[in-house]
Enzyme design. Structure first.
Site, mmCIF file in Angstrom:
data_model
loop_
_atom_site.group_PDB
_atom_site.id
_atom_site.type_symbol
_atom_site.label_atom_id
_atom_site.label_comp_id
_atom_site.label_asym_id
_atom_site.label_seq_id
_atom_site.Cartn_x
_atom_site.Cartn_y
_atom_site.Cartn_z
ATOM 1 N N SER A 94 0.843 -1.194 0.000
ATOM 2 C CA SER A 94 0.000 0.000 0.000
ATOM 3 C C SER A 94 0.878 1.243 0.000
ATOM 4 O O SER A 94 2.050 1.198 0.438
ATOM 5 C CB SER A 94 -0.885 0.017 1.254
ATOM 6 N N TYR A 122 -2.666 -0.302 10.664
ATOM 7 C CA TYR A 122 -2.646 -0.642 9.248
ATOM 8 C C TYR A 122 -1.313 -0.258 8.610
ATOM 9 O O TYR A 122 -0.684 -1.059 7.911
ATOM 10 C CB TYR A 122 -3.810 0.064 8.551
#
Length: 704
Positions: free
Chosen positions: A581, A594
């Site tokens: 990501s 995250y």
């Protein structure tokens, strides 16, 4: 007419599936297709791609308008069970008969084939089959040629002619072995002339020809003849142990899976050269009965008899001696390389013994079929469908050997005859017409999170380039839907789906065992399973933190570790691609768990790139950003949390991210899949340890 055979529960007979009302609504060509598809729907009648059917149909000549007789016959390379109308070749029958009038004998056999295009009716582009004259020269209007196991069991026995006479009397004749071609067509024509009441012929070591005056009469004759053979063999076999009885008992299912999972990747590594091979595993009862039998060592070296069988299986298999009661896969592995090398040497010697001055160059000398007592059969080919079909053909050969050895003595084709078919110039021409392999042909990819947006788009992209894909997901309903869609688009042989929870070590280990057996090994890992969460650090619970770490860090570790082990065992290198990501590079407020977990993915990839490089295992990362469309992580709290962070409605998020990007573009699952394809393919063969951002431009995420 033949006596009606008596069915038994152990040996069910073929059903008459003809629907007269439906057939009455069809044109003559459509009735031929209907008859063909019915016959091809049952593998006891003929195997995939085997056999052919024909009708002689009166049609208007496109040049003169006059009625002419046209031979409709299955074209080269088709399958009667799945073909459509465009699968038939069409020839002027009178022109084919002109060739027959000038036929000078077997010495011009190959040259005659070059004349078939001159007989083409209505510019039909479908190439004619080598069996065309066998249909065209028979006087009957409707002809079937099939390869039923029950008939070939008779045809491949030492007493073939006498058994045919015993079962069928004068109704079905017998002809000695002859390679398919114009000469065999002349033989059939002569037989029909001399035996006007006959309804068919058993061809030694080959198969069955039957005919009739109507489409249904022809179909019914085929079914009845096969049923007669099935019933006769069943009666003669009753009370006799198949293949002389059991020598090696069958291992339990889990033990068979374990051995196959260890052997198949190693075999695949040893036999994959410029083109990687794909494997298929078969442990059905018929296979286990044969590989564990007393007769295995005597029958397997004899090879197959029917040309359709050994064209796909090679003339004989490789038997790997094994006893699951006292051995494990670890006992087989050390001798595997030498066993395969020995097979290659034997095959090369067979080629040298039998070759002609104009024979094509030797083809891949590796075994296609591998038999392991107590475990089953493995087959390998350039793609999954071919590997599976090779296995199906060898099961046909097993059925033939069972029947023939029970009622007589089984005989394979003489070596020279087998070679002359395997290396027939016409067969070589057919191989040369095959399309060029796609970029990922023969490669196997495993994709976690495969039912979601990025994972499914990646599966489509890799499959479109010829890869076999194993999609994995914890959501079994979504997985089943994705599997069905991929199978519809690319064929059932190109896709497998396996549920997995990437946080559980035992399920991940089993996943890779099952994946190894599904296609024989692994070349590409796409680690994509994921979640997303958002919370200020003071509101981040330990459970939320741990859930991110379990899935995005530990899950990636477990999956990549098992993939690394499998690729190392296979010894053919490989490519791993992590879907990380933008947050792995640049932190975001309110998403500490995250972002931290995603950062660990990137560093894990770097570590694996270091360890994998000496083994040819490349590890790279694709960093997406804001891929909302089709993504499961954007359907829950993450979407609402990010919308709240940006103080916009949930439906406005996509536009927010588009405007935030430097290129002012949206990022979609297909864009990420394109990045994965680059890292998975040879386009990036000199890249490892790299990161590719697919985010439409986000300056803080620049890696350098």
């Amino acid at each position: 007419m033949l006596d009606k055979p008596t069915p038994t529960e152990a040996t069910p007979l073929l059903a008459d599936l003809w629907d007269a009302a439906h057939a009455a609504t069809l044109s003559e060509p459509e009735r031929l297709l209907y008859r063909s598809n019915l016959l091809g729907s049952d593998k006891r009648i003929t195997n995939y791609g085997g056999g052919n059917t024909s009708s002689k149909i009166m049609m208007a000549d496109p040049l003169t308008g006059a009625e002419v007789e046209v031979l409709w016959v299955k074209g080269s390379g088709g399958d009667i069970g799945s073909m459509k109308l465009d699968g038939f070749a069409t020839l002027y029958l009178d022109k084919l008969n002109q060739i027959a009038a000038s036929y000078a004998g077997p010495e011009v056999e190959d040259a005659v084939v070059g004349l078939y295009p001159h007989c083409t009716f209505n510019l039909n582009p479908r190439a004619t089959s080598i069996d065309t004259p066998l249909h065209g020269l028979l006087p009957a209007k409707y002809v079937d040629h099939v390869h039923p196991d029950a008939i070939i069991a008779i045809a491949a026995s030492a007493d073939s002619r006498a058994i045919t006479r015993e079962i069928f009397g004068d109704e079905i004749g017998w002809l000695p072995w002859r390679r398919p071609g114009f000469e065999l067509g002349v033989w059939l024509q002569q037989f029909a002339k001399e035996n006007p009441s006959a309804k068919g012929v058993v061809l030694e070591a080959h198969g069955l020809f039957t005919w009739g005056d109507t489409p249904y009469a022809c179909y019914k004759q085929t079914i009845d003849t096969i049923n007669r053979a099935i019933a006769w063999l069943a009666a003669k076999s009753e009370g006799k142990p198949a293949f002389g009885g059991v020598k090696v008992p069958t291992a339990a299912p889990e033990a068979r899976l374990a051995v196959a999972a260890e052997l198949m990747p190693r075999i695949r590594g040893l036999i994959s050269g410029e083109r990687r091979m794909v494997g298929h595993f078969d442990d059905q009862p018929a296979v286990l009965e044969f590989v564990g039998s007393q007769a295995l060592d005597a029958l397997a070296p004899l090879g197959t008899s029917c040309p359709d069988h050994f064209l796909r299986t090679k003339i004989r298999p490789l038997v790997l001696p094994f006893d699951p009661a006292t051995q494990t896969a670890a006992d087989l592995l050390p001798g595997l390389e030498a066993a395969i090398a020995g097979y290659r040497e034997d095959y090369a010697a067979y080629y040298e013994r039998c070759k002609h001055p104009d024979s094509p160059a030797i083809r891949d000398p590796n075994p296609v079929v591998y038999l392991i007592p107590g475990i089953g059969m493995m087959t390998f080919a350039a793609d999954k469908a071919t590997a599976r079909i090779a296995g199906e053909f060898y099961v046909n050969a097993v059925n033939v050997m069972r029947g023939a050895s029970t009622v007589s003595t089984y005989r394979g084709l003489p070596e020279q005859e087998a070679f002359d078919i395997e290396y027939w110039l016409l067969e070589e021409a057919k191989l040369q017409r095959m399309p060029k392999p796609k970029a990922l042909a023969g490669r196997v990819a495993l994709i976690t999170g495969g039912a979601g947006g990025i994972g499914l788009a990646t599966a489509r992209r890799l499959a479109s380039e010829g890869a076999c894909v194993v999609i994995c997901d914890i959501d079994e309903a979504a997985l089943a839907e994705a599997d069905a869609g991929l199978a519809k688009a690319f064929g059932r042989d190109a896709v497998a789906s396996l549920p997995v929870d990437v946080t559980r070590e035992e399920t991940v280990i089993r996943l890779f065992k099952e994946a190894a057996v599904a296609f024989g090994g692994l070349d590409i890992l796409v680690s994509n399973a994921g979640i997303a969460s958002s919370a200020p650090v003071e509101d981040t619970s330990l459970a939320l933190w741990q859930r991110n770490m379990d899935i995005l860090s530990t899950g990636y570790f477990l999956v990549s570790r098992e993939a690394f082990r499998l690729m190392k065992h296979q010894a053919r290198g490989g490519a791993m691609v992590f879907i990380a990501s933008k947050n792995a590079i640049v932190a975001s407020p309110g998403a500490a768990a995250y972002c931290t977990a995603k950062a660990s993915e990137v560093h894990l990839a770097r570590c694996l790139a270091l360890e994998g490089a000496p083994l040819g295992i490349r590890v790279n990362v694709v960093n997406p950003d804001a891929v909302l469309r089709g993504s499961k992580i954007w359907t829950g709290e993450w979407r609402s949390q990010r919308a709240e962070a940006y103080k916009v409605g949930e439906n406005d998020l996509e536009e927010i991210y588009r405007q935030r990007s430097m290129l002012k573009l949206g990022v979609y699952p297909e864009d990420i899949a394109e990045g994965v394809y680059f890292f998975a393919s040879d386009l990036s063969s000199k890249s490892t340890g790299n990161i590719l951002n697919v985010d439409a431009g986000h300056a803080p995420s620049f890696t350098r």
